[in-house]
Design an enzyme around this catalytic site. Structure first.
Site, mmCIF file in Angstrom:
data_model
loop_
_atom_site.group_PDB
_atom_site.id
_atom_site.type_symbol
_atom_site.label_atom_id
_atom_site.label_comp_id
_atom_site.label_asym_id
_atom_site.label_seq_id
_atom_site.Cartn_x
_atom_site.Cartn_y
_atom_site.Cartn_z
ATOM 1 N N ALA A 1 -28.267 13.188 -3.732
ATOM 2 C CA ALA A 1 -27.893 14.164 -2.689
ATOM 3 C C ALA A 1 -26.380 14.419 -2.713
ATOM 4 O O ALA A 1 -25.927 15.557 -2.535
ATOM 5 C CB ALA A 1 -28.329 13.653 -1.312
ATOM 6 N N LEU B 1 -6.257 4.532 2.060
ATOM 7 C CA LEU B 1 -4.995 5.264 1.943
ATOM 8 C C LEU B 1 -4.210 5.209 3.255
ATOM 9 O O LEU B 1 -4.807 5.189 4.335
ATOM 10 C CB LEU B 1 -5.294 6.716 1.552
ATOM 11 C CG LEU B 1 -5.977 6.828 0.177
ATOM 12 C CD1 LEU B 1 -6.651 8.178 0.013
ATOM 13 C CD2 LEU B 1 -4.965 6.586 -0.936
ATOM 14 N N ARG C 1 0.836 -1.216 0.000
ATOM 15 C CA ARG C 1 0.000 0.000 0.000
ATOM 16 C C ARG C 1 0.860 1.251 0.000
ATOM 17 O O ARG C 1 0.561 2.234 -0.675
ATOM 18 C CB ARG C 1 -0.857 0.029 1.264
ATOM 19 C CG ARG C 1 -2.220 -0.532 1.076
ATOM 20 C CD ARG C 1 -3.071 -0.336 2.317
ATOM 21 N NE ARG C 1 -4.062 -1.383 2.392
ATOM 22 C CZ ARG C 1 -5.132 -1.470 1.611
ATOM 23 N NH1 ARG C 1 -5.370 -0.550 0.703
ATOM 24 N NH2 ARG C 1 -5.975 -2.458 1.728
ATOM 25 N N HIS D 1 -19.118 10.254 1.282
ATOM 26 C CA HIS D 1 -19.516 8.931 1.798
ATOM 27 C C HIS D 1 -21.042 8.888 1.904
ATOM 28 O O HIS D 1 -21.651 9.833 2.413
ATOM 29 C CB HIS D 1 -18.877 8.696 3.171
ATOM 30 C CG HIS D 1 -19.194 7.343 3.723
ATOM 31 N ND1 HIS D 1 -18.572 6.192 3.296
ATOM 32 C CD2 HIS D 1 -20.107 6.945 4.648
ATOM 33 C CE1 HIS D 1 -19.068 5.153 3.928
ATOM 34 N NE2 HIS D 1 -20.003 5.580 4.763
HETATM 35 C C1 GRF Z 1 -20.636 7.280 -4.117
HETATM 36 O O1 GRF Z 1 -21.838 6.912 -3.517
HETATM 37 C C2 GRF Z 1 -19.562 7.485 -3.098
HETATM 38 O O2 GRF Z 1 -20.025 8.028 -1.909
HETATM 39 C C3 GRF Z 1 -19.116 6.075 -2.858
HETATM 40 O O3 GRF Z 1 -19.113 5.474 -4.119
HETATM 41 C C4 GRF Z 1 -20.055 6.130 -4.951
HETATM 42 C C5 GRF Z 1 -19.320 6.617 -6.144
HETATM 43 O O4 GRF Z 1 -20.157 6.879 -7.226
HETATM 44 N N1 GRF Z 1 -17.848 6.062 -2.184
HETATM 45 P P1 GRF Z 1 -19.601 7.544 -8.560
HETATM 46 O O5 GRF Z 1 -18.405 6.719 -9.034
HETATM 47 O O6 GRF Z 1 -19.215 8.948 -8.262
HETATM 48 O O7 GRF Z 1 -20.722 7.449 -9.543
#
Ligand code: GRF
Length: 202
Positions: free
Chosen positions: A174, A94, A66, A110
């Site tokens: 959202a 990370l 990593r 998130h």
């Molecule tokens: C989003 O819901 C983000 O929060 C999660 O993965 C999804 C990514 O979607 N970590 P995209 O690739 O931006 O369409």
């Protein structure tokens, strides 16, 4: 101008929302200067290529550890001298040295109301828990996964009869509003003139 680097791994709908806001109302003086992916075939890269934004691929599979991957990623990111690094569906954990290198200028979206439902399938976790609402969070990234300081959240209702796909779509919609808005606010704040000494006096 604040220089923004966006990291993705897949679909890139959040990247598309960021670029749409950049084209329409702007990003508070910020501009996406590069998009990086750990997956060479990430469909979301098309959004960058359409606009002739530089695309960089750093494949995690090519690295033994990593730490080695993160070093290579940081080296590539730093070529663009970013003021803000945005994880938008970037599906790699990370290391501490990486998150410390970008402390205060590394943010993530998130799909839950953190601190609830960290980690994978946050939408499914909220559904399974019988919640009446969930949402999304934009937060600074620190070493602990989904643990950094919250910048902003949006609430999303969970309707009776919602299945995973319906709720995921509502939460994603959202995110598409919240993440570009937060980026614009951070960039605008960075560009704002410092208060004059006179205004600090009683
Ligand atoms: C989003 O819901 C983000 O929060 C999660 O993965 C999804 C990514 O979607 N970590 P995209 O690739 O931006 O369409």
């Amino acid at each position: 101008m604040a220089r923004i680097v966006v990291l993705i791994s897949g679909r890139g709908s959040n990247l598309a929302a960021i670029l749409a806001r950049q084209d329409a109302e702007g990003l508070g003086g910020g501009r996406v200067v590069a998009v990086l992916s750990n997956k060479p075939d990430a469909p979301g890269l098309a959004h960058a290529r359409q606009r002739e934004i530089p695309v960089e691929i750093v494949e995690h599979r090519g690295f033994a550890t990593r730490a080695a991957f993160d070093d290579a990623l940081a080296e590539r990111i730093d070529r663009y001298e970013p003021d803000l690094v945005v994880l938008a569906g970037f599906m790699r954990i990370l290391t501490g040295p990486f998150t410390q290198r970008y402390a205060g200028r590394l943010i993530n979206t998130h799909p839950s109301l953190l601190p609830k439902y960290r980690g994978v399938d946050a939408v499914g976790q909220a559904l399974a828990a019988g919640e009446r609402e969930t949402g999304c969070t934009v937060h600074y990234v620190t070493e602990g996964v989904d643990e950094g300081p919250v910048i902003a959240q949006s609430r999303v209702p969970i309707e009776p009869g919602d299945d995973h796909a319906a709720l995921e779509a509502r939460v994603l919609a959202a995110e598409h509003l919240l993440l570009p808005r937060v980026i614009a606010e951070l960039c605008a704040r960075r560009g704002a003139p410092a208060p004059s000494p006179a205004s600090a006096e009683p």
